[in-house]
Design an enzyme around this catalytic site. Structure first.
Site, PDB file in Angstrom:
ATOM      1  N   ARG A  13       0.874  -1.076   0.003  1.00 35.04           N
ATOM      2  CA  ARG A  13       0.008  -0.031  -0.101  1.00 35.04           C
ATOM      3  C   ARG A  13       0.964   1.209  -0.121  1.00 35.04           C
ATOM      4  NH1 ARG A  13      -0.534   4.946   2.423  1.00 35.04           N
ATOM      5  NH2 ARG A  13       0.010   3.762   4.308  1.00 35.04           N
ATOM      6  N   ASP A  14       1.535   1.718   1.336  1.00 34.20           N
ATOM      7  CA  ASP A  14       2.145   2.737   1.184  1.00 34.20           C
ATOM      8  C   ASP A  14       3.384   2.802   0.221  1.00 34.20           C
ATOM      9  OD1 ASP A  14       3.114   5.158   2.361  1.00 34.20           O
ATOM     10  OD2 ASP A  14       4.458   4.188   3.872  1.00 34.20           O
ATOM     11  N   HIS A 205       7.336   4.918  12.096  1.00 37.23           N
ATOM     12  CA  HIS A 205       7.059   4.878  10.475  1.00 37.23           C
ATOM     13  C   HIS A 205       8.129   6.036   9.976  1.00 37.23           C
ATOM     14  CE1 HIS A 205       4.259   4.468   6.903  1.00 37.23           C
ATOM     15  NE2 HIS A 205       5.082   5.321   6.684  1.00 37.23           N
ATOM     16  N   HIS A 207      10.594   7.051   6.934  1.00 34.84           N
ATOM     17  CA  HIS A 207      11.073   7.303   5.597  1.00 34.84           C
ATOM     18  C   HIS A 207      12.553   7.405   5.637  1.00 34.84           C
ATOM     19  CE1 HIS A 207       7.153   7.268   3.231  1.00 34.84           C
ATOM     20  NE2 HIS A 207       6.684   7.347   4.555  1.00 34.84           N
ATOM     21  N   CYS A 238       5.913   9.980  -0.957  1.00 37.15           N
ATOM     22  CA  CYS A 238       4.502  10.711  -0.518  1.00 37.15           C
ATOM     23  C   CYS A 238       4.016  11.680  -1.401  1.00 37.15           C
ATOM     24  CB  CYS A 238       4.527  11.250   0.837  1.00 37.15           C
ATOM     25  SG  CYS A 238       3.042  11.814   1.176  1.00 37.15           S
ATOM     26  N   ASN A 247       9.453   4.371   2.403  1.00 38.00           N
ATOM     27  CA  ASN A 247       9.674   3.812   3.686  1.00 38.00           C
ATOM     28  C   ASN A 247      11.025   3.173   3.833  1.00 38.00           C
ATOM     29  OD1 ASN A 247       9.411   3.186   6.506  1.00 38.00           O
ATOM     30  ND2 ASN A 247       7.075   2.762   6.235  1.00 38.00           N
TER      31      ASN A 247
END
Length: 287
Positions: A13-14, A205, A207, A238, A247
């Site tokens: 997803r991310d 979380h 990056h 993002c 990430n």
């Protein structure tokens, strides 16, 4: 006995949401199915947001319908509002996540709402999830720096974390969205958040834009954090944080944690295969 650290895989997803070239549901399903054999307890695979804004996630329902669900693995979906929550429920997501920001500038850019407005929007989602027994996780973006507002005060991150915790989120994922944080900044933010939210409810979380994500994880470990979001092959970024990289790579984090003596329960050989597959999806261009 070694301590256990959990890695929450968010690559499907991310990681993939920021890829400009559309990736087929079939390929996403293949990646999730491989990751399901690596030993993860939780994998984020879908996002029920408007395809107008995140076209890569338009096949989320197809992905959740097509994966081979492995016993003991929770398959998660991002849900920004009541409509997204309904879509996730229909697609049989095991848990959902809501996402807010610790900075006003990013909140307005990312979800077109102030922080206060975003928290109000989340209430009906959390209440609906509680009613049917679906766990809700909370993401907080820009806990250290914001591409629009600059540095984020630790107390600002703590305020949003406390609100989401009191709302009913079972865990809060604290994001260094721009990927420029230093370990001392992570430590200061965590200390502020830990003053209002139990440590066991927190996840990192981070990056890796500036190459300090592993150092930030190690700083978080000293603060008692034992859950980290990672993205296979370091995929991601993002769309509302220009220049931010993906990430931190799951395979690198798992290897580093092993060096430090922590147990993750992950199969490094499977992770390397999944990383190779994930890198191969970039630019493939099949729909």
């Amino acid at each position: 006995m070694s301590e256990t650290v959990e890695l929450f895989e968010v690559g499907p997803r991310d990681g993939l949401q920021n890829e400009a070239t559309l990736i087929s549901a079939k390929d996403k399903i293949a990646l999730v199915d491989l990751l399901s054999t690596a030993g993860f307890a939780r994998i984020e695979v879908a996002s029920f947001v408007s395809p107008k804004w995140v076209p890569q996630m338009a096949t989320s329902a197809d992905v959740l319908a097509g994966i081979k669900r492995k016993s003991g693995v929770s398959y998660a979906a991002l849900t920004p509002n009541a409509r997204g929550f309904e879509g996730a429920v229909q697609a049989r997501a095991d848990e959902v996540a809501i996402f807010g920001s610790a900075s006003e500038g990013f909140s307005k850019a990312n979800i077109n709402a102030t922080i206060a407005e975003s928290l109000e929007r989340f209430v009906p989602v959390v209440e609906a999830a509680k009613a049917i027994g679906i766990p809700v996780r909370g993401y907080i973006s820009c806990t250290i720096n914001c591409p629009y507002d600059g540095p984020t005060p630790p107390e600002a991150s703590a305020r949003v974390a406390q609100a989401l915790h009191e709302m009913g989120c079972y865990e809060l994922s604290l994001g260094d969205t721009t990927g420029h944080a230093y370990p001392n900044e992570i430590t200061a933010m965590l200390r502020a958040v830990k003053s209002v939210v139990p440590n066991a409810k927190l996840a990192g979380h981070y990056h890796d834009t500036s190459g300090r994500a592993l150092a930030n994880i190690e700083a978080s470990l000293t603060q008692g954090v034992r859950v980290f979001d990672t993205s296979i092959a370091g995929l991601g970024g993002c769309p509302y944080a220009p220049g931010a990289s993906g990430n931190v790579a799951t395979e690198y984090v798992a290897a580093r944690l092993a060096e430090l003596g922590y147990q993750t329960g992950l199969d490094l050989e499977v992770l390397m295969k999944a990383a190779q597959m994930a890198r191969g999806l970039r630019g493939k261009g099949t729909i």
